[in-house]
Design a protein around this motif. Structure first.
Motif, PDB file in Angstrom:
ATOM      1  N   VAL A  90      41.396  82.631  61.481  1.00 57.99           N
ATOM      2  CA  VAL A  90      41.207  81.756  62.659  1.00 57.99           C
ATOM      3  C   VAL A  90      42.552  81.314  63.567  1.00 57.99           C
ATOM      4  CG1 VAL A  90      41.338  79.074  63.067  1.00 57.99           C
ATOM      5  CG2 VAL A  90      40.544  79.444  61.958  1.00 57.99           C
ATOM      6  N   PRO A  91      43.672  81.509  62.914  1.00 62.54           N
ATOM      7  CA  PRO A  91      44.887  82.193  64.042  1.00 62.54           C
ATOM      8  C   PRO A  91      44.684  83.180  64.224  1.00 62.54           C
ATOM      9  CG  PRO A  91      45.643  81.846  61.984  1.00 62.54           C
ATOM     10  CD  PRO A  91      43.887  81.417  61.934  1.00 62.54           C
ATOM     11  N   LEU A  92      43.469  84.554  63.941  1.00 61.68           N
ATOM     12  CA  LEU A  92      44.188  86.034  63.948  1.00 61.68           C
ATOM     13  C   LEU A  92      43.042  85.721  65.190  1.00 61.68           C
ATOM     14  CD1 LEU A  92      44.970  88.161  62.959  1.00 61.68           C
ATOM     15  CD2 LEU A  92      43.074  88.527  61.774  1.00 61.68           C
ATOM     16  N   ALA A  93      41.447  85.201  65.118  1.00 62.51           N
ATOM     17  CA  ALA A  93      41.107  85.251  66.065  1.00 62.51           C
ATOM     18  C   ALA A  93      42.057  84.447  67.630  1.00 62.51           C
ATOM     19  CB  ALA A  93      39.595  85.092  65.790  1.00 62.51           C
ATOM     20  N   LEU A  94      42.265  83.897  67.372  1.00 66.43           N
ATOM     21  CA  LEU A  94      43.032  83.034  68.903  1.00 66.43           C
ATOM     22  C   LEU A  94      44.011  84.014  69.634  1.00 66.43           C
ATOM     23  CD1 LEU A  94      43.854  79.405  67.621  1.00 66.43           C
ATOM     24  CD2 LEU A  94      42.474  79.827  68.808  1.00 66.43           C
ATOM     25  N   ALA A  98      34.570  80.674  66.130  1.00 63.28           N
ATOM     26  CA  ALA A  98      33.262  80.031  65.399  1.00 63.28           C
ATOM     27  C   ALA A  98      32.847  80.014  64.397  1.00 63.28           C
ATOM     28  CB  ALA A  98      32.507  80.173  66.499  1.00 63.28           C
ATOM     29  N   HIS A  99      32.673  81.337  63.205  1.00 59.06           N
ATOM     30  CA  HIS A  99      32.109  81.789  62.053  1.00 59.06           C
ATOM     31  C   HIS A  99      33.076  80.838  60.961  1.00 59.06           C
ATOM     32  CE1 HIS A  99      31.767  84.151  58.944  1.00 59.06           C
ATOM     33  NE2 HIS A  99      30.722  83.040  58.495  1.00 59.06           N
ATOM     34  N   ALA A 100      35.095  81.443  61.026  1.00 59.02           N
ATOM     35  CA  ALA A 100      35.609  80.980  60.493  1.00 59.02           C
ATOM     36  C   ALA A 100      35.719  79.022  60.430  1.00 59.02           C
ATOM     37  CB  ALA A 100      37.063  81.685  60.866  1.00 59.02           C
ATOM     38  N   VAL A 101      35.346  79.147  61.187  1.00 54.79           N
ATOM     39  CA  VAL A 101      35.644  77.655  61.570  1.00 54.79           C
ATOM     40  C   VAL A 101      34.228  76.589  60.815  1.00 54.79           C
ATOM     41  CG1 VAL A 101      35.970  75.598  62.960  1.00 54.79           C
ATOM     42  CG2 VAL A 101      37.439  76.747  63.463  1.00 54.79           C
ATOM     43  N   ILE A 102      33.615  76.975  61.363  1.00 53.79           N
ATOM     44  CA  ILE A 102      31.998  76.488  60.834  1.00 53.79           C
ATOM     45  C   ILE A 102      31.594  76.918  59.408  1.00 53.79           C
ATOM     46  CG2 ILE A 102      29.546  76.365  61.576  1.00 53.79           C
ATOM     47  CD1 ILE A 102      30.612  76.783  64.432  1.00 53.79           C
ATOM     48  N   SER A 103      31.399  78.007  58.932  1.00 52.21           N
ATOM     49  CA  SER A 103      31.796  78.348  57.698  1.00 52.21           C
ATOM     50  C   SER A 103      32.744  77.011  56.291  1.00 52.21           C
ATOM     51  CB  SER A 103      31.983  79.967  57.674  1.00 52.21           C
ATOM     52  OG  SER A 103      32.925  80.128  58.140  1.00 52.21           O
ATOM     53  N   SER A 104      34.167  77.004  57.456  1.00 52.77           N
ATOM     54  CA  SER A 104      34.830  76.606  56.541  1.00 52.77           C
ATOM     55  C   SER A 104      34.630  75.000  55.203  1.00 52.77           C
ATOM     56  CB  SER A 104      36.065  75.865  57.404  1.00 52.77           C
ATOM     57  OG  SER A 104      36.698  76.811  57.639  1.00 52.77           O
ATOM     58  N   PRO A 105      33.543  74.160  56.044  1.00 48.99           N
ATOM     59  CA  PRO A 105      33.375  73.456  55.087  1.00 48.99           C
ATOM     60  C   PRO A 105      32.105  73.990  54.149  1.00 48.99           C
ATOM     61  CG  PRO A 105      32.920  72.232  56.819  1.00 48.99           C
ATOM     62  CD  PRO A 105      33.229  73.931  57.417  1.00 48.99           C
ATOM     63  N   LEU A 106      31.200  74.861  54.442  1.00 50.63           N
ATOM     64  CA  LEU A 106      30.696  75.213  53.350  1.00 50.63           C
ATOM     65  C   LEU A 106      31.573  76.406  52.084  1.00 50.63           C
ATOM     66  CD1 LEU A 106      26.965  76.554  51.790  1.00 50.63           C
ATOM     67  CD2 LEU A 106      27.581  77.887  53.175  1.00 50.63           C
ATOM     68  N   ASN A 107      31.906  76.952  52.908  1.00 44.79           N
ATOM     69  CA  ASN A 107      33.296  77.913  51.871  1.00 44.79           C
ATOM     70  C   ASN A 107      33.526  77.193  51.018  1.00 44.79           C
ATOM     71  OD1 ASN A 107      32.027  80.296  53.304  1.00 44.79           O
ATOM     72  ND2 ASN A 107      34.157  80.434  54.464  1.00 44.79           N
ATOM     73  N   LEU A 108      34.428  75.879  51.777  1.00 44.99           N
ATOM     74  CA  LEU A 108      35.181  75.275  50.472  1.00 44.99           C
ATOM     75  C   LEU A 108      34.700  74.655  49.166  1.00 44.99           C
ATOM     76  CD1 LEU A 108      37.744  73.489  49.736  1.00 44.99           C
ATOM     77  CD2 LEU A 108      37.110  71.610  51.539  1.00 44.99           C
ATOM     78  N   MET A 109      32.998  73.816  49.888  1.00 44.24           N
ATOM     79  CA  MET A 109      32.460  73.746  48.083  1.00 44.24           C
ATOM     80  C   MET A 109      32.100  74.138  47.579  1.00 44.24           C
ATOM     81  SD  MET A 109      32.110  70.484  48.848  1.00 44.24           S
ATOM     82  CE  MET A 109      33.903  70.097  49.144  1.00 44.24           C
ATOM     83  N   ARG A 114      24.207  84.099  55.645  1.00 46.25           N
ATOM     84  CA  ARG A 114      23.216  83.830  56.975  1.00 46.25           C
ATOM     85  C   ARG A 114      24.044  83.620  58.019  1.00 46.25           C
ATOM     86  NH1 ARG A 114      17.860  80.358  55.239  1.00 46.25           N
ATOM     87  NH2 ARG A 114      17.428  81.806  53.609  1.00 46.25           N
ATOM     88  N   LEU A 115      24.969  83.085  57.917  1.00 45.27           N
ATOM     89  CA  LEU A 115      26.212  82.929  59.225  1.00 45.27           C
ATOM     90  C   LEU A 115      26.964  84.275  59.166  1.00 45.27           C
ATOM     91  CD1 LEU A 115      27.484  79.047  57.083  1.00 45.27           C
ATOM     92  CD2 LEU A 115      25.586  79.858  58.924  1.00 45.27           C
ATOM     93  N   VAL A 116      27.246  84.599  58.917  1.00 47.78           N
ATOM     94  CA  VAL A 116      28.041  86.352  58.535  1.00 47.78           C
ATOM     95  C   VAL A 116      27.295  86.404  59.870  1.00 47.78           C
ATOM     96  CG1 VAL A 116      29.203  88.169  58.271  1.00 47.78           C
ATOM     97  CG2 VAL A 116      29.690  86.049  56.378  1.00 47.78           C
ATOM     98  N   THR A 117      25.688  87.316  58.388  1.00 49.49           N
ATOM     99  CA  THR A 117      24.378  87.691  59.713  1.00 49.49           C
ATOM    100  C   THR A 117      24.244  87.077  61.351  1.00 49.49           C
ATOM    101  OG1 THR A 117      24.068  88.222  58.110  1.00 49.49           O
ATOM    102  CG2 THR A 117      22.556  88.717  59.916  1.00 49.49           C
ATOM    103  N   GLY A 118      24.899  85.300  61.347  1.00 45.58           N
ATOM    104  CA  GLY A 118      24.401  85.203  62.464  1.00 45.58           C
ATOM    105  C   GLY A 118      25.589  85.434  63.379  1.00 45.58           C
ATOM    106  N   PHE A 119      26.525  84.949  62.932  1.00 45.03           N
ATOM    107  CA  PHE A 119      27.746  84.802  63.873  1.00 45.03           C
ATOM    108  C   PHE A 119      28.442  85.739  64.272  1.00 45.03           C
ATOM    109  CE2 PHE A 119      28.202  79.764  62.614  1.00 45.03           C
ATOM    110  CZ  PHE A 119      27.801  79.438  63.806  1.00 45.03           C
ATOM    111  N   LEU A 120      28.317  86.992  63.625  1.00 46.48           N
ATOM    112  CA  LEU A 120      29.235  88.528  63.554  1.00 46.48           C
ATOM    113  C   LEU A 120      28.594  89.513  62.942  1.00 46.48           C
ATOM    114  CD1 LEU A 120      31.834  87.263  61.048  1.00 46.48           C
ATOM    115  CD2 LEU A 120      31.935  86.553  62.926  1.00 46.48           C
TER     116      LEU A 120
END
Length: 205
Positions: free
Chosen positions: A52-56, A89-100, A167-173
Motif C-alpha cells: 500500500v505505501p509502496l504503491a503510493l 487497488a489490489h492491495a487494499v481490496i484484497s486485504s479483507p479476503l487475505n485476512l480471513m 482471480r483477484l491477482v489476475t484481474g487487477f495485476l
C-alpha cells in the motif's frame, strides 16, 4: 458389450472414480502444492499491506504482488503498462479476503497440530477429556475426530481461498480484467461471511 455386463461395468467405473477421489483426498495434505498455497495464504496479507505505501510512492508494488503469486501459486501473468493505481487497488481490496484466508487457514492447521499433539498439551489427567479416562483413548479421539478430519479438510479450504485470491491477482495485476467486478464482489462476500462465522470462535478465545 453384453447388456447383462453393463451394470457390472458401471459399478466398476464408480469404484474406480471413488478410489481415485480417495487417493486425491489422502495425498493432498502431503503435496508440495498444498504447502506453497498455505505459504501464499499466510504471506499475502503482510505483503499486500506493505505494498500500500509502496504503491503510493510509485514503488514496484504490482511486481512484488505478481512475483509472490508466480512463485507460490505458479500464476504467470502478462504485465500491464501501468500498474501503480491497480496495484494499490489490489492491495487494499484484497486485504479483507487475505485476512480471513490467513486467520481461517491458520486456525484450521492449528487444530490439526493441537489434536495430534494432545498428550503434549494435556495436564496428564485425561479422565475428563473426550475418549478418557485413558490417555490412549483420549489421544485416539482427538487425533481422529479433530486432527485427521482437519488434516484432510484444510488443504481444500486453502485451495478455495487461493483460487479466489488468484482471480483477484489476475484481474487487477494482469492484462485480462474479465469478471473482475464479479470476483471482487465474491471475495468481499466470502470475507464477510468468514468474519461473521469466526466471531463466536474469537469470543471463546
Amino acid at each position: 458389450m453384453d447388456l447383462t455386463q453393463q451394470p457390472l461395468a458401471d459399478r466398476g467405473a464408480r469404484r474406480n472414480r471413488s478410489a481415485h477421489l480417495a487417493r486425491v483426498i489422502l495425498r493432498e495434505p502431503f503435496r508440495a502444492g498444498t504447502w506453497r498455497r498455505t505459504a501464499y495464504v499466510l504471506l499475502a496479507l503482510p505483503v499486500g499491506l506493505l505494498c500500500v505505501p509502496l504503491a503510493l510512492v510509485g514503488g514496484p508494488a504490482g511486481r512484488i504482488q505478481r512475483g509472490l503469486a508466480r512463485r507460490l501459486l505458479h500464476l504467470h501473468l502478462g504485465e500491464p503498462p501501468r500498474t501503480g493505481p491497480v496495484a494499490l487497488a489490489h492491495a487494499v481490496i484484497s486485504s479483507p479476503l487475505n485476512l480471513m484466508a490467513a486467520v481461517t487457514s491458520g486456525y484450521f492447521w492449528t487444530i490439526v497440530v493441537i489434536n495430534f499433539g494432545f498428550p503434549l498439551r494435556s495436564d496428564g489427567e485425561p479422565s475428563h477429556s473426550w475418549g478418557g479416562p485413558t490417555m490412549a483413548g483420549a489421544w485416539a479421539v482427538h487425533a481422529g475426530a479433530g486432527g485427521a478430519t482437519f488434516l484432510f479438510l484444510t488443504p481444500w479450504v486453502v485451495k478455495g481461498f487461493t483460487a479466489l485470491q488468484a482471480r483477484l491477482v489476475t484481474g487487477f495485476l494482469g492484462t485480462d480484467r474479465t469478471g473482475l467486478l464479479r470476483n471482487t464482489g465474491i471475495a468481499l462476500g466470502v470475507a464477510a461471511v468468514c468474519a461473521v462465522l469466526s466471531a463466536p470462535i474469537i469470543h471463546q478465545l
